[in-house]
Write an enzyme that holds these catalytic residues in place. Structure first.
Site, short mmCIF file in Angstrom:
data_model
loop_
_atom_site.label_atom_id
_atom_site.label_comp_id
_atom_site.label_asym_id
_atom_site.label_seq_id
_atom_site.Cartn_x
_atom_site.Cartn_y
_atom_site.Cartn_z
N HIS A 115 0.44 -1.58 0.08
CA HIS A 115 -0.05 -0.07 0.12
C HIS A 115 0.49 1.22 0.11
CE1 HIS A 115 -3.74 2.35 0.63
NE2 HIS A 115 -2.82 3.15 2.45
N LEU A 150 -10.10 -3.18 5.45
CA LEU A 150 -9.30 -2.17 4.23
C LEU A 150 -8.14 -1.60 4.44
CD1 LEU A 150 -9.32 -2.18 1.27
CD2 LEU A 150 -10.50 -0.36 1.44
C1 GRF Z 1 1.55 0.84 -6.73
O1 GRF Z 1 1.18 1.62 -6.00
C2 GRF Z 1 0.76 -0.04 -5.63
O2 GRF Z 1 1.59 0.46 -3.73
C3 GRF Z 1 -1.05 0.08 -5.51
O3 GRF Z 1 -0.64 0.91 -6.85
C4 GRF Z 1 0.86 0.92 -7.73
C5 GRF Z 1 0.66 -0.21 -8.90
O4 GRF Z 1 2.21 0.19 -9.20
N1 GRF Z 1 -1.36 -0.16 -4.91
P1 GRF Z 1 2.30 -1.26 -10.42
O5 GRF Z 1 0.33 -1.58 -10.71
O6 GRF Z 1 3.38 -2.44 -10.06
O7 GRF Z 1 3.56 -0.72 -10.95
#
Ligand code: GRF
Length: 219
Positions: A115, A150
């Site tokens: 997250h 969540l």
């Molecule tokens: C990341 O910032 C992750 O923390 C969030 O969505 C983004 C996904 O990036 N949940 P990616 O698809 O791994 O490039």
């Protein structure tokens, strides 16, 4: 007799770019981590991360939430697909769906998420804008086990950076994303090595590491 530890089986769920997926797979390959990525699953058919996974020769599957009448029905089908792969861990890497309680309960202490905030601050969406709005001095990302609530759940590791005066939402997103690319592979390697334990109170320990957390933005 010599006992050989079984390689750890990971299923990765994505919805988009898959930059965390790439960082994880590349790190594991470069460092000979005992991890097999047995399936990369996307709920979005044209997610760039799925194209990359295919190019890398990883097994992939698409399951679109749009083909199901309800969140519940989608999660039942997704759980079946994941269970067929017999994973040790399920890695959420930019999987942009809220999972139902029933799904989560099937993978207790085996479902992991990243997250983009220092939880418990800024659960939910738009974390970077909200961090700037609140004027926090430190921001970052968290890898945690998923529970029914969540963006809650036992914290495995965090990476923090100092917010600078000139930062805007885009710069903060980029900096945090590069921290994610360092933190998530590290955690996956601990999982693969069976170094991570969760006790009955939800407290995580990682055996054999000096620190679980990363500090500072390293370009
Ligand atoms: C990341 O910032 C992750 O923390 C969030 O969505 C983004 C996904 O990036 N949940 P990616 O698809 O791994 O490039």
């Amino acid at each position: 007799m010599k006992t050989v530890k079984e390689r750890c089986r990971f299923v990765v769920l994505i919805s988009g770019q898959g930059s965390n997926l790439r960082a994880i797979v590349q790190f594991c390959r470069e460092n000979n981590v005992s991890a097999d990525f047995v399936k990369v699953i996307s709920n979005v058919a044209d997610a760039p991360g799925i194209e990359w996974a295919k190019q890398q020769g990883l097994p992939t599957a698409i399951i679109s939430h749009r083909d199901f009448a309800s969140r519940q029905a989608f999660d039942v089908a997704l759980a079946e697909l994941v269970q067929q792969c017999n994973p040790d861990y399920v890695i959420l890497a930019g999987f942009m769906r809220i999972l139902t309680k029933d799904f989560v309960s099937k993978f207790e202490n085996r479902l992991v998420n990243i997250h983009p905030s220092l939880l418990p601050a800024f659960q939910g969406l738009h974390t970077h804008a909200r961090a700037l709005q609140m004027g926090v001095g430190w921001h970052g990302c968290t890898v945690h086990f998923v529970t029914a609530e969540l963006d809650h759940g036992p914290i495995i590791a965090q990476a923090a950076l100092e917010v600078e005066d000139g930062d805007d939402e885009a710069s903060l997103r980029n900096k945090v994303l590069s921290l994610e690319h360092k933190l998530y592979p590290m955690v996956v390697s601990w999982l693969a090595n069976r170094q991570v334990d969760v006790d009955s109170t939800g407290k995580v320990t990682v055996r054999g590491v000096a620190s679980r957390h990363l500090k500072g933005y390293l370009s």
